[in-house]
Structures are given as C-alpha cells and as structure tokens.
Design a protein around this motif. Structure first.
Motif, PDB file in Angstrom:
ATOM      1  N   GLY A   1       4.439  13.261 -11.541  1.00  0.00           N
ATOM      2  CA  GLY A   1       3.942  12.622 -10.324  1.00  0.00           C
ATOM      3  C   GLY A   1       3.121  11.382 -10.598  1.00  0.00           C
ATOM      4  O   GLY A   1       3.283  10.354  -9.940  1.00  0.00           O
ATOM      5  N   HIS A   2       2.255  11.441 -11.601  1.00  0.00           N
ATOM      6  CA  HIS A   2       1.435  10.289 -11.932  1.00  0.00           C
ATOM      7  C   HIS A   2       2.278   9.156 -12.520  1.00  0.00           C
ATOM      8  O   HIS A   2       1.970   7.984 -12.323  1.00  0.00           O
ATOM      9  N   ALA A   3       3.335   9.520 -13.233  1.00  0.00           N
ATOM     10  CA  ALA A   3       4.229   8.484 -13.756  1.00  0.00           C
ATOM     11  C   ALA A   3       4.912   7.752 -12.620  1.00  0.00           C
ATOM     12  O   ALA A   3       5.095   6.527 -12.657  1.00  0.00           O
ATOM     13  N   GLN A   4       5.312   8.512 -11.586  1.00  0.00           N
ATOM     14  CA  GLN A   4       5.957   7.888 -10.448  1.00  0.00           C
ATOM     15  C   GLN A   4       4.984   6.946  -9.723  1.00  0.00           C
ATOM     16  O   GLN A   4       5.345   5.865  -9.279  1.00  0.00           O
ATOM     17  N   MET A   5       3.728   7.391  -9.589  1.00  0.00           N
ATOM     18  CA  MET A   5       2.725   6.553  -8.926  1.00  0.00           C
ATOM     19  C   MET A   5       2.480   5.272  -9.724  1.00  0.00           C
ATOM     20  O   MET A   5       2.355   4.189  -9.160  1.00  0.00           O
TER      21      MET A   5
ATOM     22  N   SER B   1       0.845  -1.194   0.000  1.00  0.00           N
ATOM     23  CA  SER B   1       0.000   0.000   0.000  1.00  0.00           C
ATOM     24  C   SER B   1       0.879   1.242   0.000  1.00  0.00           C
ATOM     25  O   SER B   1       2.008   1.215   0.478  1.00  0.00           O
ATOM     26  N   TRP B   2       0.355   2.335  -0.532  1.00  0.00           N
ATOM     27  CA  TRP B   2       1.130   3.561  -0.599  1.00  0.00           C
ATOM     28  C   TRP B   2       0.182   4.741  -0.556  1.00  0.00           C
ATOM     29  O   TRP B   2      -1.020   4.620  -0.814  1.00  0.00           O
ATOM     30  N   THR B   3       0.711   5.896  -0.226  1.00  0.00           N
ATOM     31  CA  THR B   3      -0.068   7.124  -0.121  1.00  0.00           C
ATOM     32  C   THR B   3       0.265   8.038  -1.295  1.00  0.00           C
ATOM     33  O   THR B   3       1.444   8.307  -1.546  1.00  0.00           O
ATOM     34  N   PRO B   4      -0.739   8.506  -2.035  1.00  0.00           N
ATOM     35  CA  PRO B   4      -0.450   9.423  -3.148  1.00  0.00           C
ATOM     36  C   PRO B   4       0.237  10.681  -2.636  1.00  0.00           C
ATOM     37  O   PRO B   4      -0.009  11.126  -1.512  1.00  0.00           O
ATOM     38  N   PRO B   5       1.115  11.268  -3.452  1.00  0.00           N
ATOM     39  CA  PRO B   5       1.785  12.505  -3.034  1.00  0.00           C
ATOM     40  C   PRO B   5       0.783  13.646  -2.906  1.00  0.00           C
ATOM     41  O   PRO B   5      -0.319  13.572  -3.449  1.00  0.00           O
TER      42      PRO B   5
END
Length: 210
Positions: free
Chosen positions: A204-208, A187-191
């Motif tokens: 940012g979306h590419a990193q996610m 699990s991870w938290t969006p920036p």
C-alpha cells in the motif's frame, strides 16, 4: 467559436462582481463582453407560458445601467447585451456555447458544494463545454482605485487518471495572459488503514509513493 466573454447578470451583488471581473477579462483578451439576463418562464401542465412575464421589461434598464457602469470603467470595451426567457441554466449555456467563457456570480458559501450544488451554476457546468468562471462578491463590488487583476498565480488541479489536455491548455493560456506562475496540484486520499504498526502495508505504501 465567437470570441467573446458572456456574463450572467441579474443586478445582484454577485452578478455585479461577475460583470466587473468579466469586463477586465475581456479587456485583457481584447474581445467583446456580452451581458445576458434570463427571466425564468414557467409552464402550467406542460404548456409554455404565453410570454416572458411582467418582470421581463425590467431587464432593459438593468442591462443598460450595467453597460453604462462598465463603460465608465473601460471606455473602449465593446459591450453587447440581451434578455432571454426560459430556464436560466439552459439559456445561459446556449448563450455561451460558442464563447470564450461564461462568467457567473456566486455567493461563495465556503465549500465547492456550497458554491454550486443545486444552483444554476452547477447545472451550467454540466451543460456547457466551455470554461465557466464563478466569481464571489467581494470588496471589488464597490468602486475602488484598483482595476487590474490581483497579483498571484494560476492553480490547476490535475487528475493523472483522466484526460486533462484541454484543462492544462486553458491553464497555461491563462498564466501566459497574466504573465504569472502556473502551479499544478494533485491531491489524493490515503487508502483505509494506511499508517503504522499492524496497519502497515508495504504494498500500500509503495502504491502511495508511486
């Protein structure tokens, strides 16, 4: 390593549930079960107390009763017990330092922080390099017809940013023992400001996505 499962026992409903869960685990693995009772000893001005205290003698009948109850459920299970004095977290961690795992009862207050934060369990988790299992007091505390493990899979939380070989090895072994599915979860938290419109960031979306 000394193959065995150690369980902290103090007679509470949570420790009873933990002892019954640990007994089933010991049977599943074919290893002995070891019950440990810890009577906290206090110091005055840094001077250790002269003895374990007047309540320490109550541990023997408590452990004997637990052993008899577990043997009635698992007649072939090898069960040992001991009563220790000292700080509970340190004593339990020492007793389980070379064991397969340590099992403790938990009140289960709804969140992980509620379960262990500020408790003996949290201190043991930090002090011990062996698996620590927290068992909640459920309907299993009462006698029931079902003694096997509940059906279901094993879930392992994975953080690819940190070494997790030992964690995955433990998870695979547990799933193999139970002959059930293993599910890995990350699990991870969006920036901050991740979203749409002015907050949209292709980088940012590419990193996610990665």
């Amino acid at each position: 390593m000394n193959p065995r499962i150690v369980v902290g026992f103090d007679g509470t409903a949570e420790s009873v549930a933990a002892s019954r869960w640990a007994a089933r685990e010991a049977v599943l693995r074919g290893v002995p079960l070891h019950l440990v009772h810890v009577e906290e000893t206090f110091t005055v001005l840094g001077v250790p107390s002269a003895g374990p205290g007047p309540r320490h003698g109550d541990a023997d009948p408590l452990l004997r009763g637990a052993r008899e109850e577990l043997l009635a459920r698992h007649p072939r299970l090898r069960i040992g017990s001991e009563s220790l004095g000292g700080r509970p977290a340190a004593a339990l961690a020492g007793a389980a330092a070379d064991a397969d795992m340590l099992v403790l009862g938990s009140r289960g207050l709804g969140t992980l922080a509620g379960v262990v934060l500020g408790s003996v369990g949290m201190a043991v988790v930090h002090a011990l390099e062996r698996p620590v299992v927290l068992v909640r007091a459920t309907e299993d505390v009462g006698p029931g017809p079902r003694e096997g493990h509940p059906e279901g899979g094993v879930v392992v939380g994975v953080d690819p940013g940190h070494p997790c070989d030992a964690l995955l090895a433990f998870a695979f072994e547990e799933a193999s023992l139970r002959r059930c599915a293993l599910v890995a979860v990350h699990s991870w938290t969006p920036p901050p400001l991740a979203g749409y419109g002015a907050a949209y960031s292709p980088e940012g979306h590419a990193q996610m996505a990665e």
